[in-house]
Design an enzyme around this catalytic site. Structure first.
Site, PDB file in Angstrom:
ATOM      1  CE  LYS A   1       0.942 -30.470  -6.595  1.00  0.00           C
ATOM      2  NZ  LYS A   1       1.006 -29.579  -5.123  1.00  0.00           N
TER       3      LYS A   1
ATOM      4  CG  ASP B   1       2.873 -29.622  -2.136  1.00  0.00           C
ATOM      5  OD1 ASP B   1       3.604 -28.811  -2.435  1.00  0.00           O
ATOM      6  OD2 ASP B   1       2.120 -30.251  -2.990  1.00  0.00           O
TER       7      ASP B   1
END
Ligand code: ATR
Length: 298
Positions: A70, A106
């Site tokens: 990420k 997210d």
């Protein structure tokens, strides 16, 4: 059925075999009649740049990125949106001229999940348990959405201090405070929203809890655990036993996927459709001993 016009999307990560993302995206595509397919792609350590370049060369319109890439993926993108820049993590790539643009869905995913569960952030005193990548994203959301105060409790206090300093310098006030775990039993008299961001309690160690002091749970009006396997964690059980409401992270997983799908297809997913995908996820994530994804990972 796949044909010459099928668009291929996928997840870059390592490992990827326990992911629920193909179920989310392929179900949405089918429900909305979009000719696309979504696949897991195992990427070897050190190869995420090659994977991104290869995907671009193959005209893939979008990708998700999960652990351990990420942050590592960011140098291979042409642009990163401000939310992703702020938390230093990208989980969604959207094809643009010359390369991919990185987003983080997210954090907005958690926000949409909380709204759907009727959990407010604005004006709340909030406790964040943990100080890893997930906690950093949660703390940024809390600051952005107007939490009144943020207490970050972690086993390693320096990590909590690092997040609190970043939050405070952005907010230009002392909004966040780092505390050791043993401060949990003697918090200022108040009712808190508590967000559990650690790995403690993940399946198969379902009953493990970061904090067992009952005095802590008496202060919690709502507990949110980012873990979704088990569906009810030890943390959630303790919150409920002390009269609070408790939610797991499955809706966050759902909405991070929905927001990525919306970015890729430039549309808005109706809540009714989201509800049906959630039902499917509930069925998939429960009642099996097979290893499954357990938590939104960073
Ligand atoms: P992520 O980036 O996915 O959030 P991480 O960076 O590994 O994951 O962070 C995991 C979090 O869980 C950390 O807050 C970690 O505490 P430390 O910073 O002290 O390592 C916490 N954690 C994990 N296992 C733990 C345990 N057994 N007891 C206490 N805290 C634990």
């Amino acid at each position: 059925m796949t044909d010459g016009k099928t668009k291929t999307y996928g997840l870059l990560g390592n490992p990827v075999e326990h992911t629920l993302s193909p179920a989310i995206h392929n179900t949405l595509a089918e429900m909305l009649g979009i000719n696309m397919t979504y696949l897991p792609f195992l990427v070897d350590r050190g190869s995420v740049g090659e994977a991104v370049r290869g995907a671009y060369a193959l005209h893939m319109p979008g990708l998700n990125v999960t652990v351990p890439y990420k942050s590592e993926v960011i140098p291979y993108l042409v642009e990163t949106d401000p939310v992703a820049q702020r938390i230093g993590a990208v989980n969604t790539l959207v094809r643009t001229d010359g390369g991919y643009k990185g987003y983080n869905t997210d954090m907005p995913g958690l926000y949409r999940a909380m709204r759907s569960d009727g959990v407010r952030i604005e004006g709340e005193s909030v406790i964040v348990l943990g100080a890893g990548g997930a906690a950093r994203a949660v703390a940024a959301l809390l600051e952005e959405k107007g939490a009144e105060e943020i207490l970050i409790l972690n086993r390693t206090p320096e990590r909590a201090e690092g997040i609190a300093e970043d939050i405070n310098s952005r907010a230009e006030k002392k909004l966040a405070k780092a505390l050791p775990l043993d401060a949990a039993g003697c918090l200022p008299e108040r009712k808190y929203l508590a967000i559990q961001t650690t790995n403690v309690g993940l399946h198969p160690r379902d009953e493990d809890v970061l904090i067992s002091d009952k005095a802590f749970y008496r202060c919690v009006h709502t507990g949110y655990d980012l873990i979704f396997n088990p569906a009810k964690t030890g943390f959630m059980r303790l919150v409920e036993e002390h009269g609070g409401k408790a939610y797991n992270g499955l809706k966050m997983l759902l909405y991070q996927g929905i927001i990525a799908f919306e970015l890729w297809n430039e549309l808005q997913i109706p809540e009714k459709t989201a509800d049906r995908v959630y039902e499917m996820l509930l069925a998939l994530s429960g009642g099996t001993e097979e290893a499954r994804e357990c938590r939104m990972s960073y």
